[in-house]
Design a protein around this motif. Structure first.
Motif, PDB file in Angstrom:
ATOM      1  N   PRO A 152       0.814  -1.230   0.000  1.00  0.00           N
ATOM      2  CA  PRO A 152       0.000   0.000   0.000  1.00  0.00           C
ATOM      3  C   PRO A 152       0.840   1.269   0.000  1.00  0.00           C
ATOM      4  O   PRO A 152       0.458   2.266  -0.627  1.00  0.00           O
ATOM      5  CB  PRO A 152      -0.831  -0.116   1.282  1.00  0.00           C
ATOM      6  CG  PRO A 152      -0.114  -1.093   2.130  1.00  0.00           C
ATOM      7  CD  PRO A 152       0.543  -2.053   1.202  1.00  0.00           C
ATOM      8  N   LEU A 153       1.987   1.223   0.696  1.00  0.00           N
ATOM      9  CA  LEU A 153       2.848   2.408   0.710  1.00  0.00           C
ATOM     10  C   LEU A 153       3.400   2.690  -0.687  1.00  0.00           C
ATOM     11  O   LEU A 153       3.476   3.847  -1.121  1.00  0.00           O
ATOM     12  CB  LEU A 153       3.999   2.206   1.700  1.00  0.00           C
ATOM     13  CG  LEU A 153       3.584   1.931   3.153  1.00  0.00           C
ATOM     14  CD1 LEU A 153       4.811   1.723   4.026  1.00  0.00           C
ATOM     15  CD2 LEU A 153       2.725   3.069   3.684  1.00  0.00           C
ATOM     16  N   ALA A 154       3.767   1.622  -1.401  1.00  0.00           N
ATOM     17  CA  ALA A 154       4.280   1.786  -2.764  1.00  0.00           C
ATOM     18  C   ALA A 154       3.189   2.293  -3.707  1.00  0.00           C
ATOM     19  O   ALA A 154       3.437   3.149  -4.567  1.00  0.00           O
ATOM     20  CB  ALA A 154       4.846   0.461  -3.275  1.00  0.00           C
ATOM     21  N   LEU A 155       1.958   1.791  -3.545  1.00  0.00           N
ATOM     22  CA  LEU A 155       0.849   2.225  -4.402  1.00  0.00           C
ATOM     23  C   LEU A 155       0.508   3.692  -4.167  1.00  0.00           C
ATOM     24  O   LEU A 155       0.236   4.441  -5.108  1.00  0.00           O
ATOM     25  CB  LEU A 155      -0.377   1.343  -4.150  1.00  0.00           C
ATOM     26  CG  LEU A 155      -0.265  -0.122  -4.594  1.00  0.00           C
ATOM     27  CD1 LEU A 155      -1.489  -0.909  -4.164  1.00  0.00           C
ATOM     28  CD2 LEU A 155      -0.073  -0.203  -6.106  1.00  0.00           C
ATOM     29  N   VAL A 156       0.515   4.094  -2.897  1.00  0.00           N
ATOM     30  CA  VAL A 156       0.256   5.502  -2.574  1.00  0.00           C
ATOM     31  C   VAL A 156       1.344   6.391  -3.166  1.00  0.00           C
ATOM     32  O   VAL A 156       1.073   7.455  -3.737  1.00  0.00           O
ATOM     33  CB  VAL A 156       0.170   5.701  -1.042  1.00  0.00           C
ATOM     34  CG1 VAL A 156       0.179   7.183  -0.696  1.00  0.00           C
ATOM     35  CG2 VAL A 156      -1.095   5.041  -0.502  1.00  0.00           C
ATOM     36  N   GLY A 157       2.595   5.952  -3.033  1.00  0.00           N
ATOM     37  CA  GLY A 157       3.702   6.704  -3.633  1.00  0.00           C
ATOM     38  C   GLY A 157       3.567   6.809  -5.138  1.00  0.00           C
ATOM     39  O   GLY A 157       3.859   7.854  -5.732  1.00  0.00           O
ATOM     40  N   LEU A 158       3.100   5.727  -5.770  1.00  0.00           N
ATOM     41  CA  LEU A 158       2.898   5.734  -7.222  1.00  0.00           C
ATOM     42  C   LEU A 158       1.842   6.752  -7.629  1.00  0.00           C
ATOM     43  O   LEU A 158       2.008   7.478  -8.620  1.00  0.00           O
ATOM     44  CB  LEU A 158       2.488   4.332  -7.683  1.00  0.00           C
ATOM     45  CG  LEU A 158       2.186   4.165  -9.176  1.00  0.00           C
ATOM     46  CD1 LEU A 158       3.436   4.455 -10.001  1.00  0.00           C
ATOM     47  CD2 LEU A 158       1.669   2.760  -9.465  1.00  0.00           C
ATOM     48  N   ILE A 159       0.755   6.835  -6.856  1.00  0.00           N
ATOM     49  CA  ILE A 159      -0.301   7.814  -7.156  1.00  0.00           C
ATOM     50  C   ILE A 159       0.237   9.237  -7.056  1.00  0.00           C
ATOM     51  O   ILE A 159      -0.024  10.087  -7.929  1.00  0.00           O
ATOM     52  CB  ILE A 159      -1.492   7.615  -6.197  1.00  0.00           C
ATOM     53  CG1 ILE A 159      -2.192   6.284  -6.483  1.00  0.00           C
ATOM     54  CG2 ILE A 159      -2.486   8.770  -6.326  1.00  0.00           C
ATOM     55  CD1 ILE A 159      -3.274   5.937  -5.477  1.00  0.00           C
ATOM     56  N   LEU A 160       0.996   9.520  -6.013  1.00  0.00           N
ATOM     57  CA  LEU A 160       1.538  10.869  -5.819  1.00  0.00           C
ATOM     58  C   LEU A 160       2.514  11.236  -6.936  1.00  0.00           C
ATOM     59  O   LEU A 160       2.478  12.364  -7.456  1.00  0.00           O
ATOM     60  CB  LEU A 160       2.234  10.964  -4.461  1.00  0.00           C
ATOM     61  CG  LEU A 160       1.330  10.862  -3.227  1.00  0.00           C
ATOM     62  CD1 LEU A 160       2.160  10.895  -1.958  1.00  0.00           C
ATOM     63  CD2 LEU A 160       0.296  11.979  -3.225  1.00  0.00           C
ATOM     64  N   VAL A 161       3.368  10.303  -7.317  1.00  0.00           N
ATOM     65  CA  VAL A 161       4.327  10.573  -8.391  1.00  0.00           C
ATOM     66  C   VAL A 161       3.590  10.800  -9.712  1.00  0.00           C
ATOM     67  O   VAL A 161       3.946  11.700 -10.486  1.00  0.00           O
ATOM     68  CB  VAL A 161       5.341   9.422  -8.515  1.00  0.00           C
ATOM     69  CG1 VAL A 161       6.194   9.581  -9.772  1.00  0.00           C
ATOM     70  CG2 VAL A 161       6.241   9.372  -7.289  1.00  0.00           C
ATOM     71  N   ALA A 162       2.561   9.985  -9.953  1.00  0.00           N
ATOM     72  CA  ALA A 162       1.791  10.136 -11.196  1.00  0.00           C
ATOM     73  C   ALA A 162       1.140  11.507 -11.276  1.00  0.00           C
ATOM     74  O   ALA A 162       1.164  12.165 -12.333  1.00  0.00           O
ATOM     75  CB  ALA A 162       0.732   9.040 -11.280  1.00  0.00           C
ATOM     76  N   MET A 163       0.553  11.993 -10.173  1.00  0.00           N
ATOM     77  CA  MET A 163      -0.079  13.302 -10.169  1.00  0.00           C
ATOM     78  C   MET A 163       0.955  14.423 -10.258  1.00  0.00           C
ATOM     79  O   MET A 163       0.718  15.461 -10.888  1.00  0.00           O
ATOM     80  CB  MET A 163      -0.930  13.481  -8.918  1.00  0.00           C
ATOM     81  CG  MET A 163      -2.140  12.556  -8.863  1.00  0.00           C
ATOM     82  SD  MET A 163      -3.204  12.685 -10.313  1.00  0.00           S
ATOM     83  CE  MET A 163      -3.727  14.389 -10.193  1.00  0.00           C
TER      84      MET A 163
END
Length: 205
Positions: free
Chosen positions: A104-115
């Protein structure tokens, strides 16, 4: 212990998304409040349902219901919808807390980087869209594109969709997607204009 970790990760992520990205770039306070409220609410509900055998189905159902309610309540720009779904996704991911703990931490980081990347001002910086009301009725597409290009200072018109063509009141309402000319193109155009002027002046003399 994991709940506290995911709660801290959710709060940090939504603060970065809202204040670090959205509010700094778009300055709309009401949506910033909405993003935080929706995120914390989804996180709380997803955490409470995490131990249930139907938590995944309820989580996705909650995601869908909140999306429908929010998107029908007011008109949002496309980038605001992207931030809205990001806030929902972050709350749902951290609230359900899937294993292993790094996922979940990696997925959240992925969302932030994408935005961060997708909404950056340097990504397609010359592309714009506007709804324009013209004080004349233009039915010909080529003439309309030429007029809009002149109106926007030599911009390249990618799409012009006529919303209303009023022949009685001599008015056209059109949604335009265009790219503004770069500084290099403007300088090149100005240089050609000066050269042509010098040539014409020389011939006149």
């Amino acid at each position: 212990m994991n709940i506290l970790l995911f709660a801290a990760a959710d709060i940090a992520a939504i603060l970065i998304l809202t204040f670090g990205l959205y509010l700094r770039r778009h300055r709309r306070r009401d949506l910033a409040v909405s993003y935080i409220g929706i995120n914390i609410g989804v996180f709380a509900v997803a955490t409470a349902l995490a131990g249930s055998t139907v938590s995944a189905g309820l989580g996705m159902g909650l995601f869908g219901v909140l999306s429908i309610i929010r998107l029908r309540s007011t008109e949002l720009e496309q980038h605001e919808i992207a931030y809205y779904f990001s806030a929902l996704a972050i709350g749902l991911i951290t609230g359900m807390g899937p294993t292993p703990i790094w996922l979940p931490l990696a997925l959240v980081g992925l969302i932030l980087v994408a935005m961060l990347v997708a909404d950056h001002s340097k990504v397609l910086p010359t592309y714009r869209h506007q709804e324009v009301i013209l004080d004349r009725a233009i039915a010909n597409d080529d003439e309309l594109n030429a007029h809009l290009s002149l109106l926007f200072g030599g911009a390249t018109i990618h799409q012009a969709v006529v919303q209303q063509l009023d022949l009685i009141n001599d008015k056209t309402i059109v949604k335009v997607r265009f790219s503004q000319p770069t500084a290099t193109m403007i300088e090149s155009s100005a240089s050609r204009t000066v050269e042509n002027h010098e040539v014409i002046t020389g011939q006149t003399r």
